[in-house]
Motif scaffolding. Structure first.
Motif, mmCIF file in Angstrom:
data_model
loop_
_atom_site.group_PDB
_atom_site.id
_atom_site.type_symbol
_atom_site.label_atom_id
_atom_site.label_comp_id
_atom_site.label_asym_id
_atom_site.label_seq_id
_atom_site.Cartn_x
_atom_site.Cartn_y
_atom_site.Cartn_z
ATOM 1 N N LYS A 36 0.796 -1.219 0.000
ATOM 2 C CA LYS A 36 0.000 0.000 0.000
ATOM 3 C C LYS A 36 0.835 1.280 0.000
ATOM 4 N N CYS A 37 2.172 1.143 -0.030
ATOM 5 C CA CYS A 37 2.994 2.344 -0.183
ATOM 6 C C CYS A 37 2.819 2.907 -1.600
ATOM 7 N N PRO A 38 2.984 4.208 -1.787
ATOM 8 C CA PRO A 38 2.678 4.836 -3.079
ATOM 9 C C PRO A 38 3.365 4.212 -4.287
ATOM 10 N N THR A 39 4.583 3.712 -4.120
ATOM 11 C CA THR A 39 5.323 3.185 -5.269
ATOM 12 C C THR A 39 5.092 1.699 -5.511
ATOM 13 N N ASP A 40 4.377 1.016 -4.630
ATOM 14 C CA ASP A 40 4.271 -0.434 -4.729
ATOM 15 C C ASP A 40 3.476 -0.920 -5.943
ATOM 16 N N ALA A 41 2.473 -0.179 -6.341
ATOM 17 C CA ALA A 41 1.592 -0.633 -7.422
ATOM 18 C C ALA A 41 2.158 -0.369 -8.814
ATOM 19 N N LYS A 42 3.252 0.374 -8.889
ATOM 20 C CA LYS A 42 3.833 0.700 -10.189
ATOM 21 C C LYS A 42 4.811 -0.378 -10.624
ATOM 22 N N ALA A 43 4.880 -0.593 -11.935
ATOM 23 C CA ALA A 43 5.830 -1.565 -12.471
ATOM 24 C C ALA A 43 7.241 -1.130 -12.152
ATOM 25 N N LYS A 44 7.995 -1.997 -11.500
ATOM 26 C CA LYS A 44 9.390 -1.687 -11.191
ATOM 27 C C LYS A 44 10.273 -1.923 -12.410
ATOM 28 N N ASN A 45 10.016 -3.028 -13.095
ATOM 29 C CA ASN A 45 10.810 -3.360 -14.277
ATOM 30 C C ASN A 45 10.002 -4.339 -15.117
ATOM 31 N N ALA A 46 9.216 -3.813 -16.037
ATOM 32 C CA ALA A 46 8.333 -4.659 -16.829
ATOM 33 C C ALA A 46 9.101 -5.705 -17.636
ATOM 34 N N ALA A 47 10.321 -5.358 -18.044
ATOM 35 C CA ALA A 47 11.116 -6.281 -18.857
ATOM 36 C C ALA A 47 11.486 -7.535 -18.068
ATOM 37 N N SER A 48 11.600 -7.409 -16.746
ATOM 38 C CA SER A 48 11.948 -8.581 -15.935
ATOM 39 C C SER A 48 10.728 -9.122 -15.192
ATOM 40 N N TYR A 49 9.538 -8.712 -15.623
ATOM 41 C CA TYR A 49 8.290 -9.242 -15.097
ATOM 42 C C TYR A 49 8.101 -8.928 -13.612
ATOM 43 N N VAL A 50 8.477 -7.711 -13.201
ATOM 44 C CA VAL A 50 8.197 -7.248 -11.842
ATOM 45 C C VAL A 50 7.169 -6.123 -11.946
ATOM 46 N N ILE A 82 7.612 -8.629 5.540
ATOM 47 C CA ILE A 82 7.885 -9.184 4.213
ATOM 48 C C ILE A 82 7.794 -8.075 3.173
ATOM 49 N N TYR A 83 8.841 -7.969 2.355
ATOM 50 C CA TYR A 83 8.867 -7.028 1.248
ATOM 51 C C TYR A 83 9.526 -7.742 0.088
ATOM 52 N N ARG A 84 8.788 -7.923 -1.008
ATOM 53 C CA ARG A 84 9.319 -8.724 -2.115
ATOM 54 C C ARG A 84 8.792 -8.227 -3.452
ATOM 55 N N GLU A 85 9.465 -8.651 -4.512
ATOM 56 C CA GLU A 85 9.061 -8.322 -5.871
ATOM 57 C C GLU A 85 7.911 -9.228 -6.302
ATOM 58 N N GLY A 86 6.851 -8.623 -6.852
ATOM 59 C CA GLY A 86 5.782 -9.415 -7.437
ATOM 60 C C GLY A 86 6.217 -9.975 -8.779
ATOM 61 N N SER A 87 5.385 -10.809 -9.374
ATOM 62 C CA SER A 87 5.745 -11.406 -10.656
ATOM 63 C C SER A 87 4.513 -11.588 -11.545
ATOM 64 N N SER A 88 4.680 -11.258 -12.817
ATOM 65 C CA SER A 88 3.631 -11.526 -13.812
ATOM 66 C C SER A 88 3.996 -12.735 -14.663
ATOM 67 N N LYS A 89 5.139 -13.356 -14.329
ATOM 68 C CA LYS A 89 5.649 -14.458 -15.139
ATOM 69 C C LYS A 89 5.459 -15.817 -14.471
ATOM 70 N N LYS A 90 5.558 -15.845 -13.132
ATOM 71 C CA LYS A 90 5.457 -17.124 -12.429
ATOM 72 C C LYS A 90 4.670 -16.960 -11.142
ATOM 73 N N LEU A 91 4.189 -18.082 -10.636
ATOM 74 C CA LEU A 91 3.438 -18.091 -9.391
ATOM 75 C C LEU A 91 4.401 -18.067 -8.213
ATOM 76 N N LEU A 92 4.210 -17.112 -7.316
ATOM 77 C CA LEU A 92 5.033 -17.014 -6.115
ATOM 78 C C LEU A 92 4.340 -17.707 -4.947
ATOM 79 N N SER A 93 5.123 -18.378 -4.125
ATOM 80 C CA SER A 93 4.544 -19.064 -2.978
ATOM 81 C C SER A 93 4.100 -18.066 -1.919
ATOM 82 N N THR A 94 3.166 -18.482 -1.104
ATOM 83 C CA THR A 94 2.757 -17.692 0.051
ATOM 84 C C THR A 94 3.844 -17.780 1.112
ATOM 85 N N GLU A 95 4.182 -16.632 1.692
ATOM 86 C CA GLU A 95 5.209 -16.582 2.730
ATOM 87 C C GLU A 95 4.607 -16.103 4.043
#
Length: 251
Positions: free
Chosen positions: A72-86, A225-238
């Motif tokens: 919910k931080c202001p920058t979290d919803a923006k694509a960090k690096n679309a080329a690397s699927y984040v 927990i602070y981590r990179e999301g992914s549009s390429k693969k399923l991330l496990s629940t932590e």
């Protein structure tokens, strides 16, 4: 359609496997924190992705992040690096920013951390930070403890603005935090410039480096927990647990 259904089933399996562990276990590693240390008062940072993403019960904080739990931080919803699927950042954290550490002092910051069984490693998933804030552009943790994709524990040390060096902590992996409280502690001189840093894990010194401290910046504790999301693969629940955040002035 089949691929989508399969992804849903896999996600459910990951979620069920991690949610089965509801409480942390009592075993603990040795500690280096001083008995005279002061408690760090923390509050939820930037809200919660979901109602149960951050839960406090007695002295223990529980952080849970699943696929798509955008911070919910202001920058979290923006694509960090679309080329690397984040496409976004996923976050469930608490912060002590409301009461920064004293300046021009050497400080020992520590907390007991534990990881729930049942989830695999997610690259650059952080759990413990000594963070700092100056303004929206000049912020960043001098010391950030995280796991890499192989589950190795790493210390990421700020060398210059927005750039960290990563150091693998020999002998420590994600599995060592499963079902046991492990103390992470950091000695850091809160003095502007390249500051001496020493990292302790499980009661032993594991790394000595220098980290960048900003002039007039606020230094404070963060965990969760602070981590990179992914549009390429399923991330496990932590799921990560934290208790006893404290600091002591060394000199």
């Amino acid at each position: 359609m089949l691929k989508s259904a399969l992804s849903t089933i896999i996600a459910a399996v990951f979620i069920c496997s991690t949610m089965a562990i509801a409480n942390p276990q009592p075993a603990e590693t040795p500690r280096v924190q001083l008995k005279s240390a002061k408690k760090i008062s923390v509050k939820i940072s930037c809200g919660k992705p979901k109602r149960n993403s951050i839960v406090k019960k007695r002295n223990t904080w529980t952080f849970t992040i699943a696929q798509g739990d955008v911070g919910k931080c202001p920058t979290d919803a923006k694509a960090k690096n679309a080329a690397s699927y984040v496409p976004h950042m996923e976050r469930a954290e608490v912060t002590g920013h409301n009461k920064p550490f004293p300046k021009n002092k050497k400080i020992r910051v520590a907390a007991m951390m534990q990881v729930a069984h049942g989830s695999s490693a997610v690259h650059n998933s952080s759990l413990f930070q000594v963070h700092q804030w100056l303004n929206g552009c000049d912020c960043g943790p001098p010391v950030l403890m995280s796991f890499d994709r192989s589950g190795n524990l790493r210390a990421r040390i700020l060398r210059e603005r927005h750039k960290h060096n990563a150091f693998k902590i020999a002998g420590w992996s994600r599995k060592d935090f499963e079902g046991k409280w492990v103390e992470i502690a950091v000695d850091i001189a809160n003095v502007a410039g390249k500051s001496d840093v020493e990292v302790f894990v499980g009661g032993k010194s594991v790394l000595k480096q220098k980290a960048l401290i900003f002039q007039k910046g606020d230094l404070y504790f963060k965990a969760g927990i602070y981590r990179e999301g992914s549009s390429k693969k399923l991330l496990s629940t932590e799921r990560v647990y934290m208790k006893d955040p404290t600091y002591a002035i060394l000199k």
